[in-house]
Design a protein around this motif. Structure first.
Motif, PDB file in Angstrom:
ATOM      1  N   ASN A 104       5.431  60.209  19.398  1.00 40.66           N
ATOM      2  CA  ASN A 104       4.361  59.298  19.788  1.00 40.66           C
ATOM      3  C   ASN A 104       4.635  58.752  21.191  1.00 40.66           C
ATOM      4  O   ASN A 104       5.650  58.113  21.420  1.00 40.66           O
ATOM      5  CB  ASN A 104       4.319  58.163  18.754  1.00 40.66           C
ATOM      6  CG  ASN A 104       3.161  57.201  18.934  1.00 40.66           C
ATOM      7  OD1 ASN A 104       3.287  56.017  18.627  1.00 40.66           O
ATOM      8  ND2 ASN A 104       2.039  57.675  19.397  1.00 40.66           N
ATOM      9  N   ARG A 106       3.506  56.273  24.110  1.00 36.15           N
ATOM     10  CA  ARG A 106       2.703  55.073  24.352  1.00 36.15           C
ATOM     11  C   ARG A 106       2.995  54.516  25.741  1.00 36.15           C
ATOM     12  O   ARG A 106       3.916  53.722  25.926  1.00 36.15           O
ATOM     13  CB  ARG A 106       2.995  54.025  23.284  1.00 36.15           C
ATOM     14  CG  ARG A 106       2.622  54.532  21.907  1.00 36.15           C
ATOM     15  CD  ARG A 106       2.629  53.464  20.869  1.00 36.15           C
ATOM     16  NE  ARG A 106       1.882  53.925  19.710  1.00 36.15           N
ATOM     17  CZ  ARG A 106       1.600  53.198  18.658  1.00 36.15           C
ATOM     18  NH1 ARG A 106       1.994  51.943  18.596  1.00 36.15           N
ATOM     19  NH2 ARG A 106       0.906  53.696  17.653  1.00 36.15           N
ATOM     20  N   SER A 246       6.193  48.767  21.139  1.00 36.89           N
ATOM     21  CA  SER A 246       5.034  49.256  21.898  1.00 36.89           C
ATOM     22  C   SER A 246       3.926  48.205  21.920  1.00 36.89           C
ATOM     23  O   SER A 246       3.186  48.098  22.892  1.00 36.89           O
ATOM     24  CB  SER A 246       4.533  50.604  21.368  1.00 36.89           C
ATOM     25  OG  SER A 246       4.103  50.506  20.038  1.00 36.89           O
ATOM     26  N   SER A 250       2.667  46.682  25.407  1.00 39.63           N
ATOM     27  CA  SER A 250       1.254  46.716  25.771  1.00 39.63           C
ATOM     28  C   SER A 250       0.772  45.322  26.154  1.00 39.63           C
ATOM     29  O   SER A 250      -0.011  45.155  27.083  1.00 39.63           O
ATOM     30  CB  SER A 250       0.412  47.266  24.622  1.00 39.63           C
ATOM     31  OG  SER A 250       0.313  46.317  23.584  1.00 39.63           O
ATOM     32  N   SER A 261      -2.767  56.572  23.614  1.00 40.16           N
ATOM     33  CA  SER A 261      -1.532  57.114  23.050  1.00 40.16           C
ATOM     34  C   SER A 261      -1.736  58.558  22.641  1.00 40.16           C
ATOM     35  O   SER A 261      -2.865  59.013  22.439  1.00 40.16           O
ATOM     36  CB  SER A 261      -1.075  56.299  21.837  1.00 40.16           C
ATOM     37  OG  SER A 261      -1.868  56.589  20.711  1.00 40.16           O
ATOM     38  N   ILE A 275      -4.323  52.441  21.510  1.00 35.14           N
ATOM     39  CA  ILE A 275      -3.306  51.764  20.691  1.00 35.14           C
ATOM     40  C   ILE A 275      -3.849  50.500  20.019  1.00 35.14           C
ATOM     41  O   ILE A 275      -3.218  49.956  19.139  1.00 35.14           O
ATOM     42  CB  ILE A 275      -2.030  51.431  21.494  1.00 35.14           C
ATOM     43  CG1 ILE A 275      -2.280  50.317  22.494  1.00 35.14           C
ATOM     44  CG2 ILE A 275      -1.453  52.641  22.195  1.00 35.14           C
ATOM     45  CD1 ILE A 275      -0.975  49.641  22.855  1.00 35.14           C
TER      46      ILE A 275
END
Ligand code: IPM
Ligand code: MG
Length: 352
Positions: A104, A106, A246, A250, A261, A275
């Motif tokens: 993943n 991000r 994450s 953010s 993402s 996200i």
């Protein structure tokens, strides 16, 4: 290029933003002469309502047969009281696990046009932030053995060497393409699974001599992200720590509505999603910010289809629309031009 994309709009603002993502796919197809087709599938709360389960088999099959998946968001208060195996969020785990999407990505980027939205002091953010969180997505406590009785409940965090190695290698490869700084986040002072994680990083490290590695406990990493976020470039970490960090990363960019993402399998197949969550309070009101979804489309073009020029074109179009002062409500500040979801999509499509 001919590609078939599975759309999983989901709940809340999901359909509003996926619609704008499709607009951008069409604009790209036209400009660069590609043939993109789509099919839509239900997952999350809408699937619970229509079929009684969060992830119907037809949805997983359709996604598997596609060349890439664009997902909106799932969940909402309507389904919050259901037992965990029937919650909309279960659809996400089923899609991730079912398609082997272990990696993943991000990115947390502070756009210069939105630097006023960053909640940190100017001297802390300097001339910007650009952090890539690489989160393991199909192992750890999300997928471990779990159980509950009346007065006790448990979840287990287990990792195999293979699971750690493949995500850590992704972290190294990404670091090699960026500033060659990799921070591995764990809780190796307490957890066995983290000790194994750290051992694997230390072993694999010798194969990437150009990358400088640091190890950080997750509690310290959470603190350092607000104290001095510019020390980070690529962070690689486990499923749960990556979930938490994450969100934090953010938020320090001040614009959760902006961040895309990618969730990738070994062969480059991927599911792409903003996200942020499903924001049911503003669903269907033309208020949601579609930029995170539009940037997720750019990630799909780059990571799954290797359409680099097209991906750059989308990112440049977003940047130019922001330069012109257009803002959805979530990123609006005085003096800017406020626009709704679909107008923002139109502006970006036009800029393309
Ligand atoms: C995310 C979300 C999901 C997660 C939830 C909705 C299951 O928070 O994608 O970060 O915990 O992975
Ligand atoms: Mg999360």
């Amino acid at each position: 290029m001919k590609k078939h994309i599975a759309l999983v709009p989901g709940d809340g603002i999901g359909p509003d933003i996926v619609r704008e993502g499709v607009k951008i796919l069409s604009a790209i197809a036209e400009k660069f002469s590609h043939d993109f087709t789509t099919s839509s599938y239900v997952a999350g709360g809408v699937a619970l309502d229509s079929e009684g389960i969060p992830l119907p088999e037809a949805t997983l099959d359709g996604c598997k047969q596609s060349d890439g998946v664009l997902l909106g968001a799932v969940g909402g208060p309507k389904w919050d009281t259901l037992p965990s195996h029937l919650r909309p969020e279960k659809a996400l785990l089923g899609l991730r696990g079912g398609m082997g999407l272990f990696c993943n990505l991000r990115p947390a980027i502070l756009y210069k046009q939105l630097s006023g939205a960053c909640p940190l002091k100017r001297e802390i953010i300097g001339d910007g932030l650009d952090i890539m969180v690489v989160r393991e997505l199909t192992g750890g406590i999300y997928f471990g053995e779990r159980g509950r009785s009346e007065d006790r409940a448990y979840d287990t965090m287990a990792y195999t060497v293979t699971e750690v190695e493949r995500i850590v290698r992704k972290g190294f490869e990404i670091a090699q393409k960026r500033s060659k700084l990799l921070c591995s986040v764990d809780k190796a002072n307490i957890l066995n699974s983290s000790q194994l994680w750290r051992e694997v990083v230390q072993r694999v490290q010798s194969e990437y001599p150009d990358v400088e590695v640091s190890h950080m406990y997750v509690d310290n990493a959470a603190m350092q992200l607000v104290r001095n976020p510019r020390q980070f470039d690529v962070i690689v970490t486990s499923n749960m720590f990556g979930d938490i960090l994450s969100d934090e990363a953010s938020q320090i960019t001040g614009s959760i509505g902006m961040l895309p993402s990618a969730s990738l399998a070994e062969d480059g197949f991927g599911m792409y999603e903003p996200i942020h969550g499903s924001a049911p309070d503003i669903a269907g009101k033309d208020l949601a910010n579609p930029i995170a979804t539009i940037l997720s489309v750019a990630m799909m073009l780059r990571y799954s289809f290797s359409l680099f020029e097209e991906a750059d074109a989308i990112e440049n179009a977003v940047s130019s629309v922001l330069d012109e002062g257009y803002r959805t409500a979530d990123i609006y500040t005085d003096g800017m031009k406020k626009v709704g979801t679909s107008e923002m999509g139109n502006l970006i499509a036009q800029a393309l």
